[in-house]
Design an enzyme around this catalytic site. Structure first.
Site, PDB file in Angstrom:
ATOM      1  N   ARG A  81     110.519 -18.000  22.048  1.00 20.72           N
ATOM      2  CA  ARG A  81     109.425 -17.064  22.343  1.00 20.72           C
ATOM      3  C   ARG A  81     110.031 -15.755  22.859  1.00 20.72           C
ATOM      4  O   ARG A  81     111.079 -15.752  23.515  1.00 20.72           O
ATOM      5  CB  ARG A  81     108.515 -17.646  23.428  1.00 20.72           C
ATOM      6  CG  ARG A  81     107.785 -18.898  23.015  1.00 20.72           C
ATOM      7  CD  ARG A  81     107.078 -19.531  24.224  1.00 20.72           C
ATOM      8  NE  ARG A  81     106.383 -20.740  23.847  1.00 20.72           N
ATOM      9  CZ  ARG A  81     106.899 -21.979  23.937  1.00 20.72           C
ATOM     10  NH1 ARG A  81     108.122 -22.144  24.417  1.00 20.72           N
ATOM     11  NH2 ARG A  81     106.173 -23.022  23.573  1.00 20.72           N
ATOM     12  N   LYS A 119     107.655 -22.588  28.891  1.00 19.33           N
ATOM     13  CA  LYS A 119     106.340 -22.596  29.532  1.00 19.33           C
ATOM     14  C   LYS A 119     106.319 -23.786  30.486  1.00 19.33           C
ATOM     15  O   LYS A 119     106.791 -24.858  30.140  1.00 19.33           O
ATOM     16  CB  LYS A 119     105.238 -22.772  28.497  1.00 19.33           C
ATOM     17  CG  LYS A 119     104.978 -21.539  27.665  1.00 19.33           C
ATOM     18  CD  LYS A 119     103.808 -21.795  26.718  1.00 19.33           C
ATOM     19  CE  LYS A 119     103.445 -20.562  25.950  1.00 19.33           C
ATOM     20  NZ  LYS A 119     102.330 -20.814  25.022  1.00 19.33           N
ATOM     21  N   HIS A 163     106.533 -12.869  17.393  1.00 18.12           N
ATOM     22  CA  HIS A 163     106.010 -14.209  17.126  1.00 18.12           C
ATOM     23  C   HIS A 163     106.168 -14.585  15.650  1.00 18.12           C
ATOM     24  O   HIS A 163     106.376 -15.755  15.324  1.00 18.12           O
ATOM     25  CB  HIS A 163     104.550 -14.313  17.564  1.00 18.12           C
ATOM     26  CG  HIS A 163     104.113 -15.719  17.771  1.00 18.12           C
ATOM     27  ND1 HIS A 163     104.491 -16.464  18.864  1.00 18.12           N
ATOM     28  CD2 HIS A 163     103.358 -16.531  17.000  1.00 18.12           C
ATOM     29  CE1 HIS A 163     103.977 -17.678  18.763  1.00 18.12           C
ATOM     30  NE2 HIS A 163     103.290 -17.743  17.636  1.00 18.12           N
ATOM     31  N   HIS A 209     107.712 -27.595  22.023  1.00 16.77           N
ATOM     32  CA  HIS A 209     106.332 -28.078  21.895  1.00 16.77           C
ATOM     33  C   HIS A 209     106.191 -29.480  22.472  1.00 16.77           C
ATOM     34  O   HIS A 209     107.063 -30.314  22.301  1.00 16.77           O
ATOM     35  CB  HIS A 209     105.906 -28.115  20.421  1.00 16.77           C
ATOM     36  CG  HIS A 209     105.774 -26.758  19.820  1.00 16.77           C
ATOM     37  ND1 HIS A 209     105.976 -26.511  18.490  1.00 16.77           N
ATOM     38  CD2 HIS A 209     105.457 -25.552  20.365  1.00 16.77           C
ATOM     39  CE1 HIS A 209     105.786 -25.234  18.234  1.00 16.77           C
ATOM     40  NE2 HIS A 209     105.479 -24.626  19.362  1.00 16.77           N
ATOM     41  N   ARG A 264     109.425 -16.154  15.226  1.00 18.11           N
ATOM     42  CA  ARG A 264     109.409 -17.556  15.692  1.00 18.11           C
ATOM     43  C   ARG A 264     108.867 -18.463  14.589  1.00 18.11           C
ATOM     44  O   ARG A 264     109.470 -19.470  14.248  1.00 18.11           O
ATOM     45  CB  ARG A 264     108.569 -17.648  16.973  1.00 18.11           C
ATOM     46  CG  ARG A 264     108.425 -19.039  17.542  1.00 18.11           C
ATOM     47  CD  ARG A 264     107.785 -18.929  18.932  1.00 18.11           C
ATOM     48  NE  ARG A 264     107.270 -20.169  19.445  1.00 18.11           N
ATOM     49  CZ  ARG A 264     107.987 -21.138  20.023  1.00 18.11           C
ATOM     50  NH1 ARG A 264     109.304 -20.998  20.129  1.00 18.11           N
ATOM     51  NH2 ARG A 264     107.419 -22.224  20.483  1.00 18.11           N
ATOM     52  N   TYR A 297     102.676 -24.398  13.351  1.00 17.97           N
ATOM     53  CA  TYR A 297     103.600 -23.302  13.076  1.00 17.97           C
ATOM     54  C   TYR A 297     104.148 -23.350  11.660  1.00 17.97           C
ATOM     55  O   TYR A 297     104.450 -22.336  11.061  1.00 17.97           O
ATOM     56  CB  TYR A 297     104.794 -23.351  14.045  1.00 17.97           C
ATOM     57  CG  TYR A 297     104.546 -22.620  15.318  1.00 17.97           C
ATOM     58  CD1 TYR A 297     105.048 -21.350  15.511  1.00 17.97           C
ATOM     59  CD2 TYR A 297     103.799 -23.188  16.326  1.00 17.97           C
ATOM     60  CE1 TYR A 297     104.815 -20.659  16.690  1.00 17.97           C
ATOM     61  CE2 TYR A 297     103.552 -22.515  17.498  1.00 17.97           C
ATOM     62  CZ  TYR A 297     104.065 -21.260  17.674  1.00 17.97           C
ATOM     63  OH  TYR A 297     103.832 -20.582  18.830  1.00 17.97           O
TER      64      TYR A 297
END
Length: 156
Positions: free
Chosen positions: A8, A30, A96, A122, A99, A131
């Site tokens: 990211r 995250k 993005h 993820h 990515r 994705y």
């Protein structure tokens, strides 16, 4: 680095000098957990060249700095990508998009789906699948390499 790691943009601009390691880059995911992502030899060489020749002197320990010596921001990366796209005469692609594009290329190159899930940080395979929406052309190319009937023809 965006393309090579599928990280990211916030993970890339958040890198510190100590996060650039022999085994890869240590990103903060995250939720605050850290993960080391591998990087390819060309990306490693490019980062070393940047550190030796282009990174301005600064008290900041951020890996990537602006020309004024301040940590680079996500918005600054977007602006750089816009300028580069304009200069190259190609459409702008967001960080993005790098990515997602990197994930698709890794799938086309044969990465294990679970490995891709871990690499992208993820929690579920469903997010990774979101994705990696392959186009019909991609599926045709992949099928041409792995079609079960091809094995039958080799045995004849």
């Amino acid at each position: 680095m965006l393309w090579d790691t599928a990280a990211r943009i916030g993970e890339i601009v958040g890198l510190r000098l100590e996060d650039f390691r022999p085994e890869g880059i240590r990103v903060r995911r995250k939720g605050g957990a850290y993960q080391v992502l591998p990087i390819s030899p060309p990306t490693r060489r490019a980062v070393w060249a940047y550190l030796r020749n282009e990174r301005p002197e600064s008290p900041s320990d951020a890996l990537f700095l602006s020309a004024t010596g301040r940590p680079i921001s996500s918005d600054a990366v977007r602006q750089m990508l816009r300028r580069l796209a304009r200069a190259a005469g190609v459409p702008y692609k967001s960080p993005h998009a790098f990515r997602r594009g990197a994930a698709v290329v890794m799938v086309k190159n044969g990465i294990n789906p679970y490995a891709l899930q871990v690499l992208m940080g993820h929690k579920s395979p469903a997010m990774t699948a979101h994705y990696v929406r392959l186009a019909e052309k991609d599926l045709k190319e992949i099928h041409a390499k792995v079609a079960p009937a091809l094995g039958l023809l080799r045995d004849i």
